[in-house]
Write a protein that holds these residues in place. Structure first.
Motif, PDB file in Angstrom:
ATOM      1  N   ARG A  63       0.850  -1.086   0.081  1.00 40.97           N
ATOM      2  CA  ARG A  63       0.205   0.105   0.085  1.00 40.97           C
ATOM      3  C   ARG A  63       0.796   1.157  -0.111  1.00 40.97           C
ATOM      4  N   GLY A  64       1.847   1.237   0.643  1.00 40.80           N
ATOM      5  CA  GLY A  64       2.875   2.361   0.850  1.00 40.80           C
ATOM      6  C   GLY A  64       3.428   2.537  -0.664  1.00 40.80           C
ATOM      7  N   ARG A  65       3.628   1.845  -1.308  1.00 46.52           N
ATOM      8  CA  ARG A  65       4.261   2.001  -2.775  1.00 46.52           C
ATOM      9  C   ARG A  65       3.549   1.890  -3.848  1.00 46.52           C
ATOM     10  N   LEU A  66       2.068   1.891  -3.851  1.00 50.23           N
ATOM     11  CA  LEU A  66       1.154   1.933  -4.915  1.00 50.23           C
ATOM     12  C   LEU A  66       0.710   3.419  -5.184  1.00 50.23           C
ATOM     13  N   ALA A  67       0.932   3.884  -6.434  1.00 48.81           N
ATOM     14  CA  ALA A  67       0.869   5.125  -6.967  1.00 48.81           C
ATOM     15  C   ALA A  67      -0.825   5.293  -6.806  1.00 48.81           C
ATOM     16  N   PRO A  68      -1.196   6.758  -6.450  1.00 46.84           N
ATOM     17  CA  PRO A  68      -2.592   6.998  -6.543  1.00 46.84           C
ATOM     18  C   PRO A  68      -3.217   6.593  -7.968  1.00 46.84           C
ATOM     19  N   GLY A  69      -4.509   6.163  -7.669  1.00 44.10           N
ATOM     20  CA  GLY A  69      -5.009   5.505  -8.847  1.00 44.10           C
ATOM     21  C   GLY A  69      -4.603   4.095  -9.482  1.00 44.10           C
ATOM     22  N   GLY A  70      -3.453   3.680  -8.529  1.00 44.21           N
ATOM     23  CA  GLY A  70      -2.973   2.350  -9.051  1.00 44.21           C
ATOM     24  C   GLY A  70      -3.867   1.180  -8.357  1.00 44.21           C
ATOM     25  N   HIS A  71      -3.539  -0.091  -8.905  1.00 41.69           N
ATOM     26  CA  HIS A  71      -4.365  -1.275  -8.439  1.00 41.69           C
ATOM     27  C   HIS A  71      -3.249  -2.378  -7.816  1.00 41.69           C
ATOM     28  N   LEU A  72      -3.780  -3.196  -7.533  1.00 40.54           N
ATOM     29  CA  LEU A  72      -3.163  -4.465  -7.079  1.00 40.54           C
ATOM     30  C   LEU A  72      -3.976  -5.613  -7.417  1.00 40.54           C
ATOM     31  N   VAL A  73      -3.384  -6.753  -8.102  1.00 40.87           N
ATOM     32  CA  VAL A  73      -4.083  -7.702  -8.689  1.00 40.87           C
ATOM     33  C   VAL A  73      -3.541  -8.984  -8.067  1.00 40.87           C
ATOM     34  N   LEU A  74      -4.493  -9.720  -7.185  1.00 46.71           N
ATOM     35  CA  LEU A  74      -4.231 -11.139  -6.585  1.00 46.71           C
ATOM     36  C   LEU A  74      -4.688 -12.282  -7.198  1.00 46.71           C
ATOM     37  N   ASP A  75      -4.021 -13.342  -7.547  1.00 46.09           N
ATOM     38  CA  ASP A  75      -4.339 -14.417  -8.127  1.00 46.09           C
ATOM     39  C   ASP A  75      -4.004 -15.433  -7.239  1.00 46.09           C
ATOM     40  N   ALA A  76      -4.815 -15.619  -6.196  1.00 54.44           N
ATOM     41  CA  ALA A  76      -4.340 -16.842  -5.057  1.00 54.44           C
ATOM     42  C   ALA A  76      -5.177 -18.182  -5.474  1.00 54.44           C
ATOM     43  N   ALA A  77      -4.888 -19.247  -4.798  1.00 54.18           N
ATOM     44  CA  ALA A  77      -5.494 -20.558  -4.940  1.00 54.18           C
ATOM     45  C   ALA A  77      -6.513 -20.428  -3.417  1.00 54.18           C
ATOM     46  N   HIS A  78      -7.889 -20.589  -3.696  1.00 55.33           N
ATOM     47  CA  HIS A  78      -8.721 -20.647  -2.550  1.00 55.33           C
ATOM     48  C   HIS A  78      -8.861 -22.092  -2.218  1.00 55.33           C
ATOM     49  N   LEU A  79     -10.121 -22.032  -1.335  1.00 52.86           N
ATOM     50  CA  LEU A  79     -10.031 -23.466  -0.281  1.00 52.86           C
ATOM     51  C   LEU A  79     -10.646 -24.487  -1.343  1.00 52.86           C
ATOM     52  N   LEU A  80     -11.688 -24.243  -2.064  1.00 51.95           N
ATOM     53  CA  LEU A  80     -12.218 -25.378  -2.984  1.00 51.95           C
ATOM     54  C   LEU A  80     -11.114 -25.959  -4.086  1.00 51.95           C
ATOM     55  N   GLY A  81     -10.185 -24.869  -4.515  1.00 57.45           N
ATOM     56  CA  GLY A  81      -9.215 -25.399  -5.427  1.00 57.45           C
ATOM     57  C   GLY A  81      -8.254 -26.348  -4.936  1.00 57.45           C
TER      58      GLY A  81
END
Length: 256
Positions: free
Chosen positions: A132-150
Protein backbone atom coordinates in the motif's frame (compact mmCIF):
# COMPACT_ATOMS: atom_id res chain seq x y z
CA UNK A 1 12.63 -26.33 2.93
CA UNK A 2 14.62 -25.99 -0.27
CA UNK A 3 12.26 -24.19 -2.61
CA UNK A 4 12.40 -23.40 -6.32
CA UNK A 5 16.17 -23.60 -6.68
CA UNK A 6 16.17 -25.57 -9.91
CA UNK A 7 17.19 -24.13 -13.32
CA UNK A 8 15.01 -21.27 -14.48
CA UNK A 9 14.53 -22.67 -17.98
CA UNK A 10 12.62 -25.60 -16.48
CA UNK A 11 10.32 -23.28 -14.54
CA UNK A 12 9.62 -21.49 -17.81
CA UNK A 13 8.48 -24.81 -19.28
CA UNK A 14 6.24 -25.61 -16.28
CA UNK A 15 4.70 -22.15 -16.20
CA UNK A 16 4.21 -22.08 -19.94
CA UNK A 17 2.24 -25.33 -19.91
CA UNK A 18 0.07 -24.35 -16.92
CA UNK A 19 -0.66 -20.68 -17.63
CA UNK A 20 -1.81 -18.48 -20.51
CA UNK A 21 0.71 -15.63 -20.44
CA UNK A 22 -1.02 -13.82 -23.30
CA UNK A 23 -4.37 -13.67 -21.48
CA UNK A 24 -2.68 -12.65 -18.24
CA UNK A 25 -0.68 -9.91 -19.94
CA UNK A 26 -3.74 -8.47 -21.69
CA UNK A 27 -5.66 -8.44 -18.41
CA UNK A 28 -2.86 -6.70 -16.50
CA UNK A 29 -2.23 -4.21 -19.29
CA UNK A 30 -5.92 -3.30 -19.16
CA UNK A 31 -5.64 -2.48 -15.46
CA UNK A 32 -2.57 -0.39 -16.15
CA UNK A 33 -4.58 1.53 -18.72
CA UNK A 34 -7.35 2.04 -16.14
CA UNK A 35 -4.66 3.49 -13.86
CA UNK A 36 -3.82 6.01 -16.60
CA UNK A 37 -0.76 4.10 -17.81
CA UNK A 38 -1.49 2.62 -21.21
CA UNK A 39 2.30 2.75 -21.59
CA UNK A 40 5.16 3.79 -19.36
CA UNK A 41 3.70 2.19 -16.23
CA UNK A 42 5.68 0.71 -13.36
CA UNK A 43 4.87 -2.79 -12.14
CA UNK A 44 5.87 -4.62 -8.96
CA UNK A 45 5.66 -8.41 -9.39
CA UNK A 46 5.65 -10.23 -6.05
CA UNK A 47 6.83 -13.78 -6.68
CA UNK A 48 8.02 -12.99 -10.20
CA UNK A 49 9.63 -16.38 -10.80
CA UNK A 50 11.73 -16.12 -13.94
CA UNK A 51 10.23 -12.75 -14.92
CA UNK A 52 7.72 -14.05 -17.47
CA UNK A 53 5.02 -11.50 -16.63
CA UNK A 54 7.38 -8.54 -16.41
CA UNK A 55 9.01 -9.31 -19.76
CA UNK A 56 5.60 -9.58 -21.42
CA UNK A 57 4.56 -6.23 -19.96
CA UNK A 58 7.93 -4.69 -20.90
CA UNK A 59 7.14 -5.59 -24.52
CA UNK A 60 4.09 -3.33 -24.11
CA UNK A 61 6.17 -0.44 -22.82
CA UNK A 62 6.05 -0.95 -19.05
CA UNK A 63 8.94 -1.31 -16.59
CA UNK A 64 9.20 -2.45 -13.03
CA UNK A 65 10.65 -4.64 -10.31
CA UNK A 66 10.37 -8.38 -9.76
CA UNK A 67 10.81 -9.98 -6.34
CA UNK A 68 11.38 -13.67 -5.76
CA UNK A 69 13.01 -15.83 -3.09
CA UNK A 70 14.73 -18.11 -5.63
CA UNK A 71 18.30 -17.21 -6.46
CA UNK A 72 18.14 -19.46 -9.53
CA UNK A 73 15.01 -17.79 -10.88
CA UNK A 74 16.27 -14.26 -10.20
CA UNK A 75 19.54 -15.06 -12.00
CA UNK A 76 17.63 -16.47 -14.99
CA UNK A 77 15.28 -13.47 -15.15
CA UNK A 78 18.18 -11.02 -14.93
CA UNK A 79 20.00 -12.80 -17.75
CA UNK A 80 16.83 -12.82 -19.87
CA UNK A 81 16.78 -9.02 -19.63
CA UNK A 82 13.98 -6.66 -20.62
CA UNK A 83 13.91 -2.88 -20.89
CA UNK A 84 13.38 -1.05 -17.61
CA UNK A 85 13.29 -4.21 -15.47
CA UNK A 86 15.18 -5.03 -12.30
CA UNK A 87 15.02 -7.96 -9.93
CA UNK A 88 15.35 -8.33 -6.17
CA UNK A 89 15.91 -11.59 -4.33
CA UNK A 90 13.79 -11.58 -1.16
CA UNK A 91 11.35 -13.73 0.77
CA UNK A 92 7.94 -12.06 0.66
CA UNK A 93 7.45 -12.84 4.35
CA UNK A 94 10.48 -10.66 5.14
CA UNK A 95 10.17 -8.14 2.32
CA UNK A 96 11.43 -4.61 3.02
CA UNK A 97 10.48 -2.35 0.11
CA UNK A 98 12.63 0.40 1.64
CA UNK A 99 15.64 -1.55 0.35
CA UNK A 100 14.59 -1.14 -3.29
CA UNK A 101 16.97 0.88 -5.42
CA UNK A 102 14.25 3.43 -6.16
CA UNK A 103 11.42 5.00 -4.16
CA UNK A 104 9.33 5.59 -7.27
CA UNK A 105 5.76 4.32 -6.77
CA UNK A 106 4.18 1.50 -8.75
CA UNK A 107 1.08 1.79 -10.92
CA UNK A 108 0.34 -1.92 -10.67
CA UNK A 109 1.31 -4.55 -8.11
CA UNK A 110 0.68 -8.21 -8.95
CA UNK A 111 0.95 -11.46 -7.02
CA UNK A 112 0.09 -14.35 -9.32
CA UNK A 113 0.18 -18.14 -9.67
CA UNK A 114 -0.80 -18.84 -6.01
CA UNK A 115 2.32 -17.07 -4.73
CA UNK A 116 0.14 -15.38 -2.10
CA UNK A 117 -0.51 -18.83 -0.63
CA UNK A 118 3.21 -19.19 0.09
CA UNK A 119 3.14 -16.23 2.49
CA UNK A 120 2.59 -17.36 6.11
CA UNK A 121 -0.79 -16.07 7.36
CA UNK A 122 0.78 -13.85 10.01
CA UNK A 123 2.88 -12.09 7.35
CA UNK A 124 0.05 -11.43 4.90
CA UNK A 125 -1.31 -8.13 6.26
CA UNK A 126 2.18 -6.66 6.91
CA UNK A 127 3.12 -7.49 3.30
CA UNK A 128 -0.02 -5.84 1.95
CA UNK A 129 0.62 -2.75 4.09
CA UNK A 130 4.07 -2.42 2.56
CA UNK A 131 2.51 -2.71 -0.89
CA UNK A 132 0.00 0.00 0.00
CA UNK A 133 2.83 2.38 0.81
CA UNK A 134 4.34 1.96 -2.66
CA UNK A 135 1.18 1.96 -4.79
CA UNK A 136 0.67 5.14 -6.81
CA UNK A 137 -2.64 7.03 -6.46
CA UNK A 138 -5.07 5.46 -8.91
CA UNK A 139 -2.99 2.27 -9.06
CA UNK A 140 -4.23 -1.29 -8.60
CA UNK A 141 -3.23 -4.50 -6.86
CA UNK A 142 -4.06 -7.79 -8.62
CA UNK A 143 -4.11 -11.02 -6.60
CA UNK A 144 -4.39 -14.49 -8.11
CA UNK A 145 -4.50 -16.85 -5.13
CA UNK A 146 -5.54 -20.47 -4.83
CA UNK A 147 -8.62 -20.68 -2.62
CA UNK A 148 -10.02 -23.45 -0.43
CA UNK A 149 -12.10 -25.38 -2.96
CA UNK A 150 -9.26 -25.33 -5.46
CA UNK A 151 -7.08 -27.16 -2.95
CA UNK A 152 -9.81 -29.62 -1.96
CA UNK A 153 -10.89 -30.49 -5.50
CA UNK A 154 -7.37 -31.13 -6.78
CA UNK A 155 -5.87 -32.81 -3.70
CA UNK A 156 -3.90 -35.97 -4.42
CA UNK A 157 -1.34 -37.39 -1.98
CA UNK A 158 0.85 -38.42 -4.92
CA UNK A 159 0.87 -37.20 -8.50
CA UNK A 160 2.97 -37.49 -11.66
CA UNK A 161 2.81 -34.63 -14.16
CA UNK A 162 4.53 -34.14 -17.52
CA UNK A 163 5.44 -30.85 -19.18
CA UNK A 164 6.89 -30.52 -22.69
CA UNK A 165 7.96 -27.39 -24.55
CA UNK A 166 10.77 -26.29 -26.88
CA UNK A 167 12.27 -29.78 -26.92
CA UNK A 168 12.43 -30.05 -23.12
CA UNK A 169 10.54 -32.85 -21.37
CA UNK A 170 9.92 -32.59 -17.63
CA UNK A 171 8.41 -35.20 -15.35
CA UNK A 172 7.37 -34.04 -11.88
CA UNK A 173 6.75 -36.61 -9.15
CA UNK A 174 4.87 -34.79 -6.40
CA UNK A 175 3.96 -35.82 -2.87
CA UNK A 176 1.59 -33.61 -0.89
CA UNK A 177 0.87 -33.73 2.84
CA UNK A 178 -1.67 -31.65 4.72
CA UNK A 179 -1.49 -30.26 8.26
CA UNK A 180 -5.07 -29.68 9.32
CA UNK A 181 -4.02 -27.70 12.41
CA UNK A 182 -2.15 -25.06 10.40
CA UNK A 183 -4.01 -25.32 7.06
CA UNK A 184 -0.60 -25.83 5.45
CA UNK A 185 -0.03 -28.00 2.40
CA UNK A 186 3.55 -29.23 2.01
CA UNK A 187 4.60 -30.08 -1.52
CA UNK A 188 7.70 -32.19 -2.14
CA UNK A 189 8.65 -33.05 -5.67
CA UNK A 190 11.35 -34.61 -7.78
CA UNK A 191 11.82 -33.18 -11.25
CA UNK A 192 13.36 -35.25 -14.05
CA UNK A 193 14.46 -33.11 -16.99
CA UNK A 194 15.47 -34.20 -20.49
CA UNK A 195 17.02 -31.43 -22.56
CA UNK A 196 16.80 -31.22 -26.37
CA UNK A 197 20.30 -32.71 -26.64
CA UNK A 198 19.19 -35.75 -24.65
CA UNK A 199 20.97 -34.81 -21.40
CA UNK A 200 19.01 -35.87 -18.31
CA UNK A 201 19.14 -34.25 -14.87
CA UNK A 202 17.22 -34.57 -11.61
CA UNK A 203 16.20 -31.79 -9.24
CA UNK A 204 14.46 -31.63 -5.87
CA UNK A 205 11.92 -28.97 -4.99
CA UNK A 206 9.71 -28.34 -2.00
CA UNK A 207 7.42 -25.60 -0.80
CA UNK A 208 4.63 -24.87 1.66
CA UNK A 209 1.28 -23.30 0.83
CA UNK A 210 -1.39 -22.07 3.20
CA UNK A 211 -5.05 -22.50 2.34
CA UNK A 212 -6.87 -19.19 1.85
CA UNK A 213 -10.52 -18.34 1.35
CA UNK A 214 -11.83 -15.37 -0.59
CA UNK A 215 -13.28 -13.76 2.59
CA UNK A 216 -9.87 -14.10 4.27
CA UNK A 217 -8.18 -12.27 1.41
CA UNK A 218 -10.83 -9.55 1.43
CA UNK A 219 -10.33 -9.15 5.18
CA UNK A 220 -6.55 -8.92 4.83
CA UNK A 221 -6.93 -6.31 2.09
CA UNK A 222 -9.27 -4.21 4.24
CA UNK A 223 -6.93 -4.46 7.22
CA UNK A 224 -4.07 -3.21 5.04
CA UNK A 225 -6.04 -0.22 3.73
CA UNK A 226 -7.36 -1.55 0.42
CA UNK A 227 -10.83 -1.92 -1.04
CA UNK A 228 -11.76 -4.60 -3.56
CA UNK A 229 -12.91 -3.03 -6.84
CA UNK A 230 -13.34 -6.16 -8.97
CA UNK A 231 -13.42 -9.94 -8.76
CA UNK A 232 -13.19 -12.05 -11.90
CA UNK A 233 -13.30 -15.72 -12.76
CA UNK A 234 -9.76 -15.75 -14.12
CA UNK A 235 -7.94 -13.31 -16.38
CA UNK A 236 -11.00 -12.01 -18.17
CA UNK A 237 -13.77 -9.55 -17.41
CA UNK A 238 -16.26 -12.19 -16.34
CA UNK A 239 -17.66 -12.71 -12.84
CA UNK A 240 -16.50 -15.60 -10.66
CA UNK A 241 -18.55 -18.81 -10.98
CA UNK A 242 -21.69 -18.52 -8.81
CA UNK A 243 -21.05 -21.87 -7.12
CA UNK A 244 -17.73 -20.74 -5.63
CA UNK A 245 -15.41 -23.02 -7.60
CA UNK A 246 -12.86 -22.21 -10.25
CA UNK A 247 -10.32 -19.39 -10.45
CA UNK A 248 -10.71 -16.09 -8.63
CA UNK A 249 -8.74 -12.94 -9.44
CA UNK A 250 -9.21 -10.04 -7.02
CA UNK A 251 -8.36 -6.44 -7.85
CA UNK A 252 -7.94 -3.84 -5.11
CA UNK A 253 -7.28 -0.10 -4.92
CA UNK A 254 -6.28 2.26 -2.13
CA UNK A 255 -9.08 2.79 0.36
CA UNK A 256 -9.40 6.54 0.83
Amino acid sequence: MMAFEFPGQYYEVIRGTLRDVHAETAYLADWLAKSGKATGGRVLDLGCGTGTTLRALAARGHGGVGVDASAAFIAWATEAGGDGLEYVRADLADLDVAEFATEEPFDLVVCLFATLNMVPPEALVPLLRQVRGRLAPGGHLVLDAAHLLGFVDTYQPSMIAHHQRDGVLLTRMVHTSVNGHTACWRNEETILARDPDGAVSMHENGFDQWVLTAPQIRGALAAAGFRVVAEHGGFRDAPPPPFGKGPLVQVAALDG
